[in-house]
Motif scaffolding. Sequence first.
Motif, short mmCIF file in Angstrom:
data_model
loop_
_atom_site.label_atom_id
_atom_site.label_comp_id
_atom_site.label_asym_id
_atom_site.label_seq_id
_atom_site.Cartn_x
_atom_site.Cartn_y
_atom_site.Cartn_z
N UNK A 152 0.84 -1.21 0.00
CA UNK A 152 0.00 0.00 0.00
C UNK A 152 0.87 1.27 0.00
N UNK A 153 1.96 1.26 0.77
CA UNK A 153 2.86 2.43 0.80
C UNK A 153 3.49 2.65 -0.57
N UNK A 154 3.90 1.53 -1.24
CA UNK A 154 4.47 1.65 -2.59
C UNK A 154 3.45 2.27 -3.54
N UNK A 155 2.19 1.83 -3.44
CA UNK A 155 1.16 2.38 -4.33
C UNK A 155 0.92 3.85 -4.04
N UNK A 156 0.89 4.23 -2.75
CA UNK A 156 0.70 5.64 -2.40
C UNK A 156 1.85 6.50 -2.94
N UNK A 157 3.09 5.98 -2.82
CA UNK A 157 4.25 6.73 -3.30
C UNK A 157 4.26 6.84 -4.82
N UNK A 158 3.63 5.85 -5.51
CA UNK A 158 3.63 5.87 -6.97
C UNK A 158 2.63 6.89 -7.53
N UNK A 159 1.60 7.28 -6.73
CA UNK A 159 0.56 8.22 -7.19
C UNK A 159 0.98 9.63 -6.78
N UNK A 160 1.18 10.49 -7.76
CA UNK A 160 1.60 11.87 -7.47
C UNK A 160 0.52 12.63 -6.71
N UNK A 161 -0.67 12.63 -7.24
CA UNK A 161 -1.78 13.33 -6.59
C UNK A 161 -3.09 12.73 -7.11
N UNK A 162 -4.04 12.67 -6.23
CA UNK A 162 -5.37 12.17 -6.53
C UNK A 162 -5.34 10.91 -7.42
N UNK A 163 -5.74 9.86 -6.82
CA UNK A 163 -5.79 8.59 -7.54
C UNK A 163 -6.61 7.56 -6.75
N UNK A 164 -6.52 6.34 -7.17
CA UNK A 164 -7.33 5.29 -6.54
C UNK A 164 -6.49 4.02 -6.38
N UNK A 165 -6.63 3.42 -5.25
CA UNK A 165 -6.02 2.11 -4.99
C UNK A 165 -7.15 1.11 -4.73
N UNK A 166 -7.15 0.03 -5.50
CA UNK A 166 -8.20 -0.99 -5.37
C UNK A 166 -7.62 -2.23 -4.70
#
Length: 615
Positions: A513-527
């Motif tokens: 989850x941290x990797x996914x958060x770091x990969x999204x610059x701004x506003x996005x979605x993690x499923x």
Amino acid sequence: MKDFLAKSLRRRLILLALIIVSVPILVAGLVMEKSAEQSLLDEKKNKLAAIAYIVDVNLGEGGFDKILSERGALGASRQQKIEVLNQALTGLTDSLALSAPGLGVGFYSRDLDAIITYSPSDKFGYTVGQSIGDTHPGREVMETNELHVEFGSLVRGNILNAMRPLARDGRVIGYIFVNELTGDIHSQVAQMDRGLVIAVAIGLTLSILLILRVTEDMVKDVQTVIRGLRKLRFNLHEPITGVSGELGEVASTINDMASALGNARTLSENIMDSIGDGVISVDTVGNITAFNRAAETLTGYGAVEAIGKHYGDLFAEDASFHSRLLDTLQTGQAHFEGMMEYPVKNKKLWISVTSSVLKDIDGNILGAVTVFKDLTERKQLEDQVSHADRLAILGELMAGVAHEIRNPLTSIKGFLQYFQNAGSAEERAQYLPMLIGEVDRMNRIIETMLYFSRPCQKVVVQTDVALVLQETLFLVQSRAKSHGVRFEVAIEPNVPLVNLDGEQFKQVFLNLLINSLQAIDHEGKITVSAQYLPDTDEVEITFSDTGPGIPPDIREKVFDPFFTTKQAGTGLGLAVTQRIVIAQGGTIDIGDNPGGGALIRIVIPRAGSKEDTIC
């Protein structure tokens, strides 16, 4: 109990033959007895009726009145008439009575209502002048003018009495009675019965002798077949001989079946001994029934030594070994194990094993069978390869550690050299926190490296994967909001409990989850999704984001220690994640999210890992 079955068969044959022979003989004897009795009675009745007819004829046409008229006694008193008639007729009835022992003959006058004669007169003369009772059958004879022959208890006792009406000039003037004691008749019937019993006994005796002679030969043949069958239990190629007739044909058929079965058994034994894998079968209580040559080689036990013993006595269960064969026997559940440790004679093997239930053609359980292959050399080779891999990884780790630590060490050395020659208190206050930060950085690198490389103790329990995911999502919820990232969770309700270490998998989910958060610059979605795969009895967890994704050319490297695309990263997060997933018997793959971004898929078996893998 020797030859019990044959003797039992003989007794049954004799009993059956006796029933077949004796029942008709006894029935025929009974019928003959009744027929003879009836014939005798009919003969007696006819005899008595004939004597009565003779008496009737000898009386003459005039009857009693003619005799009285000839003697001038028509006007005499009743008693005088009785005396006149008695004197005139006693000679006739005495002569007839004396002609056959036990015979009684007499006249009865209806007009005088008295017995006129009753011969032999020396025995029954006292009855002359007596009247018969109102219910005496003689009155019915006089009323109906019909002959009566019947049993009765009269003056002289129990008799067979023939009563013939005396009819003259169309009027019944009395009747003639001729009787015989029933004792005499019964003695004659008893004499006939004795003869019949003797005849039946002789017939039965002859039948028994004949039956014994016939069954003796039959039972000898049956005993020969039984002895042959007992020998066939131990040697299917020893034929049954010395039997002829229908049993000879049965023996020939048995010999053919035994020969075919022996050939089939020989073929099966050859096939079993030709198989390179060990094969052991047990009966319903766990006693060994089959033990092929490969099983002898692998276990160190001979077939003679093993067959008949309980499987658990040879291959004892302990904390490190649970018999799949006995479990299959108890539960009916088949097992297919990739690799497990197996205790044999004076050592242990690594084997792959399968076990299943043995059933007959009707589906009845006969026992269970296990087939196992020796994987000890393979396990040793895998351990060697694993050791070499760990050494290679250790080399990579050391190279990475040297690279990562060299930079902060260079900074620290430079500051220390500077402070050694100069530097004011203000500069020390300014740069010392930077030195401490570099030391902390080295400490984090070392801690992560130790976590990655050292064995860890897994606490494996039945774990709710959905709950672990929810707890992990809560930890990153505030960070996601600050980045403008929202979560979409799709966890199916039928996801079962999984045997795993929940704390370790919380670390796995947190890293991803941290990797996914770091990969999204701004506003996005993690499923985040989780579902049960019933065909393979596994649980699938996926993480997908709307970030830039992971280029195909570096996907194979992301799990390598110290590989990172982030300036502040250590490159150990995904390496640790992969190590934990594999230790739980699962897999982790990286792909493309159909909507753009990365997709990471984790699949773990519901039962957990079969081995104590280092995590």
